[in-house]
Design a protein around this motif. Structure first.
Motif, PDB file in Angstrom:
ATOM      1  N   MET A 173       0.847  -1.180   0.000  1.00 53.63           N
ATOM      2  CA  MET A 173       0.000   0.000   0.000  1.00 53.63           C
ATOM      3  C   MET A 173       0.886   1.235   0.000  1.00 53.63           C
ATOM      4  O   MET A 173       1.819   1.332   0.804  1.00 53.63           O
ATOM      5  CB  MET A 173      -0.919  -0.011   1.226  1.00 53.63           C
ATOM      6  N   VAL A 174       0.597   2.186  -0.900  1.00 52.39           N
ATOM      7  CA  VAL A 174       1.401   3.401  -1.027  1.00 52.39           C
ATOM      8  C   VAL A 174       0.552   4.608  -0.660  1.00 52.39           C
ATOM      9  O   VAL A 174      -0.593   4.737  -1.125  1.00 52.39           O
ATOM     10  CB  VAL A 174       1.941   3.560  -2.464  1.00 52.39           C
ATOM     11  N   SER A 175       1.079   5.499   0.179  1.00 55.38           N
ATOM     12  CA  SER A 175       0.356   6.701   0.583  1.00 55.38           C
ATOM     13  C   SER A 175       1.352   7.768   1.009  1.00 55.38           C
ATOM     14  O   SER A 175       2.287   7.490   1.776  1.00 55.38           O
ATOM     15  CB  SER A 175      -0.591   6.383   1.746  1.00 55.38           C
ATOM     16  N   ASN A 176       1.160   9.001   0.492  1.00 53.72           N
ATOM     17  CA  ASN A 176       1.981  10.150   0.882  1.00 53.72           C
ATOM     18  C   ASN A 176       3.475   9.859   0.787  1.00 53.72           C
ATOM     19  O   ASN A 176       4.250  10.203   1.697  1.00 53.72           O
ATOM     20  CB  ASN A 176       1.616  10.601   2.306  1.00 53.72           C
ATOM     21  N   GLY A 177       3.875   9.235  -0.302  1.00 51.69           N
ATOM     22  CA  GLY A 177       5.288   8.993  -0.526  1.00 51.69           C
ATOM     23  C   GLY A 177       5.887   7.887   0.315  1.00 51.69           C
ATOM     24  O   GLY A 177       7.116   7.760   0.396  1.00 51.69           O
ATOM     25  N   GLN A 178       5.033   7.060   0.919  1.00 45.58           N
ATOM     26  CA  GLN A 178       5.523   5.968   1.751  1.00 45.58           C
ATOM     27  C   GLN A 178       4.889   4.648   1.306  1.00 45.58           C
ATOM     28  O   GLN A 178       3.753   4.622   0.836  1.00 45.58           O
ATOM     29  CB  GLN A 178       5.209   6.221   3.231  1.00 45.58           C
ATOM     30  N   ILE A 179       5.629   3.567   1.470  1.00 45.87           N
ATOM     31  CA  ILE A 179       5.164   2.220   1.135  1.00 45.87           C
ATOM     32  C   ILE A 179       4.999   1.448   2.435  1.00 45.87           C
ATOM     33  O   ILE A 179       5.932   1.371   3.244  1.00 45.87           O
ATOM     34  CB  ILE A 179       6.171   1.497   0.225  1.00 45.87           C
ATOM     35  N   PHE A 180       3.814   0.866   2.631  1.00 49.05           N
ATOM     36  CA  PHE A 180       3.523   0.099   3.838  1.00 49.05           C
ATOM     37  C   PHE A 180       3.337  -1.369   3.467  1.00 49.05           C
ATOM     38  O   PHE A 180       2.538  -1.695   2.586  1.00 49.05           O
ATOM     39  CB  PHE A 180       2.268   0.638   4.521  1.00 49.05           C
ATOM     40  N   LEU A 181       4.078  -2.246   4.142  1.00 47.30           N
ATOM     41  CA  LEU A 181       4.045  -3.674   3.850  1.00 47.30           C
ATOM     42  C   LEU A 181       3.888  -4.466   5.141  1.00 47.30           C
ATOM     43  O   LEU A 181       4.300  -4.017   6.214  1.00 47.30           O
ATOM     44  CB  LEU A 181       5.339  -4.122   3.167  1.00 47.30           C
ATOM     45  N   THR A 182       3.319  -5.672   5.008  1.00 49.59           N
ATOM     46  CA  THR A 182       3.373  -6.641   6.094  1.00 49.59           C
ATOM     47  C   THR A 182       4.273  -7.791   5.665  1.00 49.59           C
ATOM     48  O   THR A 182       4.430  -8.078   4.479  1.00 49.59           O
ATOM     49  CB  THR A 182       1.975  -7.186   6.438  1.00 49.59           C
ATOM     50  N   THR A 183       4.863  -8.444   6.652  1.00 45.17           N
ATOM     51  CA  THR A 183       5.737  -9.571   6.350  1.00 45.17           C
ATOM     52  C   THR A 183       5.770 -10.511   7.550  1.00 45.17           C
ATOM     53  O   THR A 183       5.344 -10.147   8.655  1.00 45.17           O
ATOM     54  CB  THR A 183       7.164  -9.095   5.999  1.00 45.17           C
ATOM     55  N   ALA A 184       6.258 -11.717   7.327  1.00 44.84           N
ATOM     56  CA  ALA A 184       6.429 -12.705   8.395  1.00 44.84           C
ATOM     57  C   ALA A 184       7.869 -13.189   8.356  1.00 44.84           C
ATOM     58  O   ALA A 184       8.344 -13.658   7.320  1.00 44.84           O
ATOM     59  CB  ALA A 184       5.462 -13.872   8.206  1.00 44.84           C
ATOM     60  N   VAL A 185       8.566 -13.055   9.465  1.00 41.78           N
ATOM     61  CA  VAL A 185       9.982 -13.414   9.537  1.00 41.78           C
ATOM     62  C   VAL A 185      10.140 -14.599  10.474  1.00 41.78           C
ATOM     63  O   VAL A 185       9.643 -14.570  11.616  1.00 41.78           O
ATOM     64  CB  VAL A 185      10.824 -12.221  10.040  1.00 41.78           C
ATOM     65  N   GLU A 186      10.796 -15.649  10.000  1.00 41.62           N
ATOM     66  CA  GLU A 186      11.016 -16.821  10.841  1.00 41.62           C
ATOM     67  C   GLU A 186      11.922 -16.469  12.016  1.00 41.62           C
ATOM     68  O   GLU A 186      12.926 -15.775  11.867  1.00 41.62           O
ATOM     69  CB  GLU A 186      11.651 -17.945  10.018  1.00 41.62           C
ATOM     70  N   ASP A 187      11.531 -16.939  13.184  1.00 42.85           N
ATOM     71  CA  ASP A 187      12.320 -16.749  14.397  1.00 42.85           C
ATOM     72  C   ASP A 187      12.298 -18.058  15.164  1.00 42.85           C
ATOM     73  O   ASP A 187      11.391 -18.320  15.942  1.00 42.85           O
ATOM     74  CB  ASP A 187      11.736 -15.605  15.231  1.00 42.85           C
ATOM     75  N   ARG A 188      13.284 -18.905  14.862  1.00 45.43           N
ATOM     76  CA  ARG A 188      13.326 -20.276  15.359  1.00 45.43           C
ATOM     77  C   ARG A 188      12.073 -21.021  14.915  1.00 45.43           C
ATOM     78  O   ARG A 188      11.829 -21.134  13.736  1.00 45.43           O
ATOM     79  CB  ARG A 188      13.534 -20.293  16.886  1.00 45.43           C
ATOM     80  N   ASP A 189      11.240 -21.501  15.829  1.00 43.54           N
ATOM     81  CA  ASP A 189      10.034 -22.238  15.426  1.00 43.54           C
ATOM     82  C   ASP A 189       8.800 -21.343  15.436  1.00 43.54           C
ATOM     83  O   ASP A 189       7.668 -21.830  15.434  1.00 43.54           O
ATOM     84  CB  ASP A 189       9.816 -23.451  16.332  1.00 43.54           C
ATOM     85  N   GLU A 190       8.995 -20.022  15.435  1.00 41.47           N
ATOM     86  CA  GLU A 190       7.889 -19.073  15.425  1.00 41.47           C
ATOM     87  C   GLU A 190       8.048 -18.120  14.243  1.00 41.47           C
ATOM     88  O   GLU A 190       9.034 -18.160  13.513  1.00 41.47           O
ATOM     89  CB  GLU A 190       7.863 -18.278  16.743  1.00 41.47           C
ATOM     90  N   HIS A 191       7.033 -17.266  14.049  1.00 43.03           N
ATOM     91  CA  HIS A 191       7.111 -16.195  13.061  1.00 43.03           C
ATOM     92  C   HIS A 191       6.770 -14.876  13.739  1.00 43.03           C
ATOM     93  O   HIS A 191       5.776 -14.785  14.470  1.00 43.03           O
ATOM     94  CB  HIS A 191       6.142 -16.421  11.897  1.00 43.03           C
ATOM     95  N   THR A 192       7.585 -13.871  13.505  1.00 46.59           N
ATOM     96  CA  THR A 192       7.239 -12.531  13.946  1.00 46.59           C
ATOM     97  C   THR A 192       6.515 -11.838  12.801  1.00 46.59           C
ATOM     98  O   THR A 192       7.029 -11.747  11.687  1.00 46.59           O
ATOM     99  CB  THR A 192       8.483 -11.733  14.403  1.00 46.59           C
ATOM    100  N   LEU A 193       5.281 -11.419  13.057  1.00 44.28           N
ATOM    101  CA  LEU A 193       4.416 -10.816  12.043  1.00 44.28           C
ATOM    102  C   LEU A 193       4.577  -9.308  12.133  1.00 44.28           C
ATOM    103  O   LEU A 193       4.204  -8.689  13.136  1.00 44.28           O
ATOM    104  CB  LEU A 193       2.964 -11.236  12.265  1.00 44.28           C
ATOM    105  N   ARG A 194       5.132  -8.714  11.088  1.00 36.46           N
ATOM    106  CA  ARG A 194       5.648  -7.360  11.182  1.00 36.46           C
ATOM    107  C   ARG A 194       4.992  -6.410  10.169  1.00 36.46           C
ATOM    108  O   ARG A 194       4.470  -6.842   9.131  1.00 36.46           O
ATOM    109  CB  ARG A 194       7.161  -7.354  10.971  1.00 36.46           C
ATOM    110  N   VAL A 195       5.068  -5.120  10.489  1.00 38.50           N
ATOM    111  CA  VAL A 195       4.627  -4.058   9.599  1.00 38.50           C
ATOM    112  C   VAL A 195       5.835  -3.162   9.340  1.00 38.50           C
ATOM    113  O   VAL A 195       6.535  -2.766  10.284  1.00 38.50           O
ATOM    114  CB  VAL A 195       3.486  -3.229  10.215  1.00 38.50           C
TER     115      VAL A 195
END
Length: 240
Positions: free
Chosen positions: A1-23
């Motif tokens: 999503m792009v707004s006011n010159g900025q790009i906003f994304l979500t992602t999931a990063v593996e952290d051992r046996d878990e995922h950190t769900l990030r913005v």
């Protein structure tokens, strides 16, 4: 999503046996990372298709507020500076192939389709607090209940409605109350992904896998929509 010159994304990063769900927020002109925050942490094993991720839904921007959704793992609102204002992780269901559908905003409500292999419902959250205002169960029972749908909000016949496909049918709900306005059942269609499209006074809906059809529906109907409101449908490209 792009707004006011900025790009906003979500992602999931593996952290051992878990995922950190990030913005994450980037500067559009340079690609510089402006901020990166954890919204939720996903634990345990989750059914996931090889082509999917834990962060497939698209963020929503409204003014200076950012809404993010990670399926049954959580929904949140942030400022565009990255401050988390509220979280909701009560929309629980068992996804198949991971999550996919994005939410939609209608007035003060955020509408979310939750169609898993166990629970199938649509929920309305207050966008300012994150509190669940209503929950409406999907009353049809196709053999495969999972889908990945994004609501389409429209005005028709003087009413605002959220068009929410799912396995077995498509429903129009009152966004404020969750009450059904109309419904079209389409048999064993499942794993529905496409968002409904509006044009020429009609709503165009795909029924997904299993029983593939494309419907053109007059949204001014009510109750169980009759054939007079289904203007046409196709199956495998052949008009009926």
């Amino acid at each position: 999503m792009v707004s006011n010159g900025q790009i906003f994304l979500t992602t999931a990063v593996e952290d051992r046996d878990e995922h950190t769900l990030r913005v994450i927020c980037f500067e559009a002109a340079t690609g510089k990372e402006l901020w990166n925050v954890e919204a939720f942490r996903q634990t345990g094993k989750v059914a996931m298709h090889d082509k999917n991720s834990h962060a497939s839904p698209t963020p929503i921007i409204e003014g200076d507020r950012l809404y993010v959704h990670f399926g049954p793992h959580g929904t949140a609102r942030l400022t565009t500076d990255g401050d988390i204002e509220w979280k909701n992780n009560e929309l629980t269901y068992a996804p198949v192939h991971g999550n996919g559908g994005s939410p939609a905003i209608a007035g003060d409500m955020m509408i979310v389709c939750c169609d898993g292999k166990d629970n199938r419902f649509v929920a309305g959250l207050n966008k300012n607090t994150g509190k669940e205002v209503w929950r409406t169960e999907r009353e049809l029972a196709p053999s495969r209940g999972f889908s990945f749908c994004t609501p389409t909000v429209l005005e028709a016949d003087g009413r605002t409605m959220a068009i929410c496909p799912g396995s077995g049918g498509v429903w129009a709900y009152d966004p404020e109350t969750g009450k059904q306005v109309w419904r079209v059942a389409y048999g064993e269609g499942y794993s529905v992904v496409p968002r409904p499209v509006v044009g020429h006074g009609l709503v165009f809906v795909c029924s997904g896998f299993g029983d593939q059809q494309l419907f053109a529906i007059d949204p001014t109907g009510s109750g169980d929509v009759t054939e007079t409101h289904v203007k046409w449908k196709t199956k495998k490209g052949v008009p009926k």
